[in-house]
Design a protein around this motif. Sequence first.
Motif, PDB file in Angstrom:
ATOM      1  N   ALA A  43       0.799  -1.229   0.000  1.00 42.83           N
ATOM      2  CA  ALA A  43       0.000   0.000   0.000  1.00 42.83           C
ATOM      3  C   ALA A  43       0.832   1.280   0.000  1.00 42.83           C
ATOM      4  N   HIS A  44       2.156   1.151   0.178  1.00 38.15           N
ATOM      5  CA  HIS A  44       2.956   2.382   0.188  1.00 38.15           C
ATOM      6  C   HIS A  44       4.377   2.173  -0.339  1.00 38.15           C
ATOM      7  N   CYS A  45       4.666   2.860  -1.432  1.00 38.44           N
ATOM      8  CA  CYS A  45       6.000   2.775  -2.034  1.00 38.44           C
ATOM      9  C   CYS A  45       6.290   4.109  -2.726  1.00 38.44           C
ATOM     10  N   HIS A  46       7.557   4.319  -3.069  1.00 38.22           N
ATOM     11  CA  HIS A  46       7.951   5.443  -3.942  1.00 38.22           C
ATOM     12  C   HIS A  46       8.883   4.801  -4.958  1.00 38.22           C
ATOM     13  N   ILE A  47       8.325   4.232  -6.009  1.00 39.91           N
ATOM     14  CA  ILE A  47       9.161   3.447  -6.937  1.00 39.91           C
ATOM     15  C   ILE A  47      10.196   4.341  -7.628  1.00 39.91           C
ATOM     16  N   VAL A  66      -1.404  10.275   3.101  1.00 41.51           N
ATOM     17  CA  VAL A  66      -0.568  11.285   3.757  1.00 41.51           C
ATOM     18  C   VAL A  66       0.412  10.626   4.726  1.00 41.51           C
ATOM     19  N   HIS A  67       1.700  10.985   4.602  1.00 37.78           N
ATOM     20  CA  HIS A  67       2.684  10.531   5.598  1.00 37.78           C
ATOM     21  C   HIS A  67       2.300  11.140   6.945  1.00 37.78           C
ATOM     22  N   ASN A  68       2.095  10.289   7.940  1.00 38.53           N
ATOM     23  CA  ASN A  68       1.576  10.789   9.206  1.00 38.53           C
ATOM     24  C   ASN A  68       2.427  10.346  10.400  1.00 38.53           C
ATOM     25  N   VAL A 125      -0.116   7.116   6.523  1.00 42.67           N
ATOM     26  CA  VAL A 125       1.032   6.228   6.338  1.00 42.67           C
ATOM     27  C   VAL A 125       2.045   6.398   7.473  1.00 42.67           C
ATOM     28  N   HIS A 126       2.498   5.310   8.035  1.00 36.45           N
ATOM     29  CA  HIS A 126       3.508   5.179   9.093  1.00 36.45           C
ATOM     30  C   HIS A 126       2.886   5.156  10.498  1.00 36.45           C
ATOM     31  N   ASN A 127       2.418   6.318  10.991  1.00 35.98           N
ATOM     32  CA  ASN A 127       1.742   6.340  12.298  1.00 35.98           C
ATOM     33  C   ASN A 127       2.622   5.836  13.441  1.00 35.98           C
ATOM     34  N   THR A 175       5.905  -1.077   1.972  1.00 42.59           N
ATOM     35  CA  THR A 175       7.358  -1.271   2.075  1.00 42.59           C
ATOM     36  C   THR A 175       8.098   0.059   2.179  1.00 42.59           C
ATOM     37  N   ASP A 176       7.423   1.181   1.794  1.00 44.88           N
ATOM     38  CA  ASP A 176       8.126   2.432   1.533  1.00 44.88           C
ATOM     39  C   ASP A 176       9.148   2.184   0.420  1.00 44.88           C
ATOM     40  N   SER A 177      10.121   3.066   0.226  1.00 42.87           N
ATOM     41  CA  SER A 177      10.971   2.943  -0.969  1.00 42.87           C
ATOM     42  C   SER A 177      12.308   2.309  -0.645  1.00 42.87           C
TER      43      SER A 177
END
Length: 389
Positions: free
Chosen positions: A60-64, A199-201, A256-258, A309-311
């Motif tokens: 659900a979260h990456c920056h390819i 949103v990165h939170n 995202v993150h929390n 996974t994030d990037s």
Amino acid sequence: MRYISASIVVPVVGNFLKNGVVAIDESGIVKGIYENNDVAILDKEKELYDGVLIPAFVNAHCHIELSHMLDKTEKGVGLPRFLSAVMKRRAADEREILEKITFADELMWKNGIQAVGDHVNTSHSAEVKAHSRIRYHTFVEVMGLNKDELQPRIDSARDTEFYFDANHASITPHAPYSCSKELFKAFKRTVNEDNIFSVHNQESDEENKLFRYREGEFLDFYKEMGFDAEGFKAQARNSVQSYLPHLPKNNRLILVHNTFTSLKDIDFINRQDRDVYYCICPKANLYIEGKLPKILNFIPDKTKMILGTDSLASNDTLSILDEIKVLATHFDHLDFLQLLQWATINGAKALGLEDTIGSIELNKRPGLLLLKGMNNLRIHDRVTMQRIA
Ligand SMILES: [Zn+2]
């Protein structure tokens, strides 16, 4: 038609089947799910696998587009210093950037990922996404702290969004520390209800310090980068409680993150009556901050938990199975079946893809994975994965 049989089939939606059989057509669409002794498939030739058959994962979260940054940032320095390293070092030869995006797309497919919620600032990944076997939802990030750059920033994000599949792209504020209050408000006027936010939170406690007391490392970061920090005033409350009321209420929101989200924050979010998903990226949290979110705080919202996974700027691989292993190791009370929901159907729902992926159900095309070396349905470090479809 392929008839795929495994020691245990876990469809995620519905009960698991011992020695169950899943029938898929040439394109991977599920045409039947059977008990082992079902007469309808007695005479069919089956592929037999020793292991646990599950639907493929949703990242659900990456920056390819940051895939060329593997090993380019220092571990454990905290978010503000990590961000400044990424901003200073992300420039690279465009050919290298595109090569590494292709590599990451193939890596994620090999690692059993069927869909990705992917953040971008550029159109670099558009071409790879258009031809990928992976389904992407692209979140075009907007950030801006100076008053006079609000509309140009939003317009430029709209231009970038144009390069991606219109049905699976949306623009989103990047993070509370990178967007002014006015920018958050401007979104209210510019987006439709079907625009999903991501949103990165509260990835760092420095973010809470900035909003509570107007103190901490983010102020140094702004000074170093030449950003205008005038808009931030001490609010005497955590970041999420300060910015959330400025976001339109009817849009789905992925936080995202929390990592530094408190029970009080979650209570505040719940009282807002929004469609919120909590995305956890364990390995990136350990990489940047050396800490994991307080998972127990979120458990009342089991159906709203998703994994990312994030990037490669903050992870050494892009594998949801590895993220599950980290969580299972650190939190005894999380069982595999629960984590699997986070890693599949919940993520599919968050990205609006639950009609086709996220569970082994009739007429879906979820992708099929075999987990090998599991101890019944218990996950541990030595479990491996093979993509079956
Ligand atoms: Zn991120």
